[in-house]
Design a protein around this motif. Sequence first.
Motif, PDB file in Angstrom:
ATOM      1  N   ASP B  11       0.833  -1.189   0.000  1.00 47.63           N
ATOM      2  CA  ASP B  11       0.000   0.000   0.000  1.00 47.63           C
ATOM      3  C   ASP B  11       0.877   1.251   0.000  1.00 47.63           C
ATOM      4  N   THR B  12       1.341   1.648  -1.173  1.00 49.20           N
ATOM      5  CA  THR B  12       2.137   2.871  -1.272  1.00 49.20           C
ATOM      6  C   THR B  12       1.566   3.732  -2.394  1.00 49.20           C
ATOM      7  N   PRO B  13       1.904   5.030  -2.406  1.00 50.78           N
ATOM      8  CA  PRO B  13       1.400   5.901  -3.474  1.00 50.78           C
ATOM      9  C   PRO B  13       1.835   5.413  -4.862  1.00 50.78           C
ATOM     10  N   ALA B  16      -0.432   2.827  -6.132  1.00 55.35           N
ATOM     11  CA  ALA B  16      -1.763   3.337  -6.460  1.00 55.35           C
ATOM     12  C   ALA B  16      -1.791   4.100  -7.782  1.00 55.35           C
ATOM     13  N   LEU B  17      -0.617   4.414  -8.342  1.00 59.05           N
ATOM     14  CA  LEU B  17      -0.610   5.159  -9.601  1.00 59.05           C
ATOM     15  C   LEU B  17      -1.246   4.348 -10.726  1.00 59.05           C
ATOM     16  N   VAL B 125       6.779  -3.180 -13.342  1.00 56.11           N
ATOM     17  CA  VAL B 125       6.670  -4.614 -13.089  1.00 56.11           C
ATOM     18  C   VAL B 125       6.400  -4.908 -11.612  1.00 56.11           C
ATOM     19  N   LEU B 126       7.093  -4.189 -10.735  1.00 50.73           N
ATOM     20  CA  LEU B 126       7.038  -4.537  -9.318  1.00 50.73           C
ATOM     21  C   LEU B 126       5.849  -3.925  -8.586  1.00 50.73           C
ATOM     22  N   THR B 127       5.264  -2.867  -9.141  1.00 50.17           N
ATOM     23  CA  THR B 127       4.212  -2.199  -8.383  1.00 50.17           C
ATOM     24  C   THR B 127       2.845  -2.247  -9.080  1.00 50.17           C
ATOM     25  N   ASP B 234      -2.543  11.264 -10.856  1.00 48.25           N
ATOM     26  CA  ASP B 234      -2.094  10.613 -12.090  1.00 48.25           C
ATOM     27  C   ASP B 234      -1.919  11.635 -13.196  1.00 48.25           C
ATOM     28  N   LYS B 235      -2.936  12.533 -13.310  1.00 47.04           N
ATOM     29  CA  LYS B 235      -2.893  13.518 -14.389  1.00 47.04           C
ATOM     30  C   LYS B 235      -1.687  14.435 -14.244  1.00 47.04           C
TER      31      LYS B 235
END
Lengths: 202, 258
Positions: B11-13, B16-17, B125-127, B234-235
């Motif tokens: 659970d990291t920013p 969440a992207l 790949v990792l997130t 994201d934007k």
Amino acid sequence: MNEKKNLWSFQLNTASLVLIPAAVGINYIGKLFAGLLKLPLWLDSIGTMLAAFLAGPVVGALSGLINNVIYGLTMDPISFVYALTNVGIGIAVGLLARSGKIRGVKSAILGGVVVALVAVVISTPLNMIFWGGQTGNVWGDAVYAWCVAQGMPALVGSALDEVVVDLPDKIATILIAYGIFRGLPKKLTLLYQSGEKVESLD
Amino acid sequence: MKEISLYEEKDTPIHALDPLTKILYILAAILVPALYGGRTAMAAFIAASIAVLLAGRVLRRTLPILSFSFIVLITVVIIQGLFRAGNTTVAFALGPVVFYREGLSFALGIGLNVVNILLSFSILVLTTRPSDLVEAMVRLGLSPKLGYVLASVFQIIPQMTATMGTITDAQRSRGMETEGSLLVRIKAFLPLIAPVVMNSLITTKERAIALEVRGFDSRREKTFLRERKARGRDKAVNALLAVLIVLALIGRVTIWLT
């Protein structure tokens, strides 16, 4: 039916589409078994070749492409680059199989040589761009180092490097794929044949 | 069952992207150094990637991705440093072995390029959960059928590795040798792989029928199970990356013009 049209023809029906993930899985399993048995080969394109034998060049090429995209997205980003090589392998095997060139063990070995050459022609420029010409395989890189030390152009060394790696691997792979293809029951192989008339009972 | 993906739920920013933002980052990391800035830009992107990976708490998991390439890179340094055509300036000598500056510099360029690409891909790949990535690509316009093909690979491979274990055990219990000389090991390959392949192809046929029964070939427009939540963050990142690429492009064009 026109022979030439038949060579490239394909049906992207459900059966062919579902064949692609299976081909990717077979590639993966081949590589895993080769590692498990400590064989000095990669054997990581059995599925691509099998898909090409079964459903022709287009499905073979798609299997090769998706194989490397999946690897790139999950494990090894560099494999994106070599997607081109696997597409080439799929097309080459598909064309050889569809044109009826591969009829037995001998012609399969010859086909393996052709496929290996296709792989070398596509991979060598990629190796030049990314690794300065090396492949990461001990034997191949030894050949490369020897060539460069002898004063040959890096491109020649790189091509020989790739030949040393690809030739035994592709011949072994095509023999395995052909062997499996021959052993498949008709009811499976018929699913992917295109261009043939299907008789309907209703 | 063994998963093929290196993704790890956290659970990291960064996790969440939007996956597409991470793809745009890869594009920027490759395009900006190629267009303008060269090695300095590559080094900057490597630093940025490491910072992002730290923020996503996945830096240590890049090791399996990097390790293979590192071995190759070491041989690149040795072979190019010793033998590259155009080697004239001696950098240093270890006994009779002489390393040249031109070759080492060439190897450094290759190393930076590879590490930069690997690290920027590692973020994606990792997130990113593989199925999220496929969904994002379908939203972008990839055919849903191909999306299915991609997503189903992630389901098929663990299944096949499980079958592989069963077959290996079955053949061993019949007395098949899987260890020993090269010939013995080669002979073991076909009896191991053939049943797995047959098995998967037969499953393939059943899968095709099951899919068609559920309207896989239907021409109606496909909908998504989960709604997309568009977010400002994201934007903002997308805009920043796009600006970087455009700036590099402008830089390249001005070099051409002058």
